[in-house]
Scaffold this motif. Structure first.
Motif, PDB file in Angstrom:
ATOM      1  N   LEU A  39      58.265 107.088  19.935  1.00 54.62           N
ATOM      2  CA  LEU A  39      56.996 107.420  19.450  1.00 54.62           C
ATOM      3  C   LEU A  39      56.212 107.792  20.708  1.00 54.62           C
ATOM      4  N   VAL A  40      56.261 106.928  21.691  1.00 55.06           N
ATOM      5  CA  VAL A  40      55.463 107.289  23.046  1.00 55.06           C
ATOM      6  C   VAL A  40      55.957 108.625  23.765  1.00 55.06           C
ATOM      7  N   LEU A  41      57.319 108.803  23.851  1.00 53.24           N
ATOM      8  CA  LEU A  41      57.806 110.133  24.294  1.00 53.24           C
ATOM      9  C   LEU A  41      57.544 111.206  23.463  1.00 53.24           C
ATOM     10  N   LEU A  42      57.209 111.084  22.292  1.00 52.21           N
ATOM     11  CA  LEU A  42      56.717 112.358  21.378  1.00 52.21           C
ATOM     12  C   LEU A  42      55.346 112.806  21.596  1.00 52.21           C
ATOM     13  N   ILE A  43      54.613 111.547  21.902  1.00 52.24           N
ATOM     14  CA  ILE A  43      53.320 111.755  22.107  1.00 52.24           C
ATOM     15  C   ILE A  43      53.047 112.367  23.540  1.00 52.24           C
ATOM     16  N   VAL A  44      53.878 111.818  24.471  1.00 54.30           N
ATOM     17  CA  VAL A  44      53.753 112.440  25.848  1.00 54.30           C
ATOM     18  C   VAL A  44      54.023 113.989  25.716  1.00 54.30           C
ATOM     19  N   ALA A  45      55.281 114.138  25.137  1.00 57.71           N
ATOM     20  CA  ALA A  45      55.656 115.651  24.815  1.00 57.71           C
ATOM     21  C   ALA A  45      54.724 116.507  24.254  1.00 57.71           C
ATOM     22  N   ALA A  46      54.003 116.098  23.192  1.00 61.59           N
ATOM     23  CA  ALA A  46      52.987 116.943  22.415  1.00 61.59           C
ATOM     24  C   ALA A  46      51.886 117.269  23.216  1.00 61.59           C
ATOM     25  N   SER A  48      51.765 117.177  26.781  1.00 59.73           N
ATOM     26  CA  SER A  48      52.199 118.001  27.806  1.00 59.73           C
ATOM     27  C   SER A  48      52.408 119.457  27.475  1.00 59.73           C
ATOM     28  N   ALA A  49      52.870 119.642  26.049  1.00 58.73           N
ATOM     29  CA  ALA A  49      52.872 120.971  25.626  1.00 58.73           C
ATOM     30  C   ALA A  49      51.410 121.710  25.113  1.00 58.73           C
ATOM     31  N   ALA A  50      50.500 120.820  24.627  1.00 60.12           N
ATOM     32  CA  ALA A  50      49.253 121.214  24.450  1.00 60.12           C
ATOM     33  C   ALA A  50      48.479 121.704  25.861  1.00 60.12           C
ATOM     34  N   VAL A  51      48.542 120.818  26.894  1.00 62.37           N
ATOM     35  CA  VAL A  51      48.082 121.205  28.027  1.00 62.37           C
ATOM     36  C   VAL A  51      48.631 122.503  28.680  1.00 62.37           C
ATOM     37  N   ARG A  52      49.880 122.660  28.622  1.00 63.76           N
ATOM     38  CA  ARG A  52      50.633 123.889  29.072  1.00 63.76           C
ATOM     39  C   ARG A  52      50.368 125.124  28.143  1.00 63.76           C
ATOM     40  N   GLY A  53      49.968 124.959  26.864  1.00 67.48           N
ATOM     41  CA  GLY A  53      49.408 126.059  25.945  1.00 67.48           C
ATOM     42  C   GLY A  53      50.658 126.519  25.005  1.00 67.48           C
ATOM     43  N   ARG A  54      51.486 125.910  25.311  1.00 69.17           N
ATOM     44  CA  ARG A  54      52.851 126.097  24.249  1.00 69.17           C
ATOM     45  C   ARG A  54      52.665 125.491  22.854  1.00 69.17           C
ATOM     46  N   THR A  55      53.200 125.964  21.972  1.00 72.95           N
ATOM     47  CA  THR A  55      53.316 125.296  20.622  1.00 72.95           C
ATOM     48  C   THR A  55      54.426 124.333  20.488  1.00 72.95           C
ATOM     49  N   PRO A  56      54.559 123.232  19.767  1.00 68.18           N
ATOM     50  CA  PRO A  56      55.523 122.488  19.776  1.00 68.18           C
ATOM     51  C   PRO A  56      56.815 122.673  19.165  1.00 68.18           C
TER      52      PRO A  56
END
Length: 56
Positions: A39-46, A48-56
């Motif tokens: 769950l923590v890794l999923l939140i971190v990935a989401a 970081s994807a939002a910061v970079r501007g990519r869709t998950p």
């Protein structure tokens, strides 16, 4: 990692039904830990994807 959490959860359920309380408790604890790590890794990935501007 989520697959391992599910495997330990199933082992815990089967061990609990068969009466192996110690094994069931240990497997359930491992399943909980793996689930929260996932769950923590999923939140971190989401995030970081939002910061970079990519869709998950």
């Amino acid at each position: 990692m989520l697959g391992w959490a599910l495997v330990f959860l199933i082992v815990a359920i089967i061990a609990g039904v068969l009466g192996f309380g110690g094994i069931a408790g240990a497997a359930a604890g491992i399943a909980k830990i793996l689930f929260f790590i996932f769950l923590v890794l999923l939140i971190v990935a989401a995030i970081s994807a939002a910061v970079r501007g990519r869709t998950p």
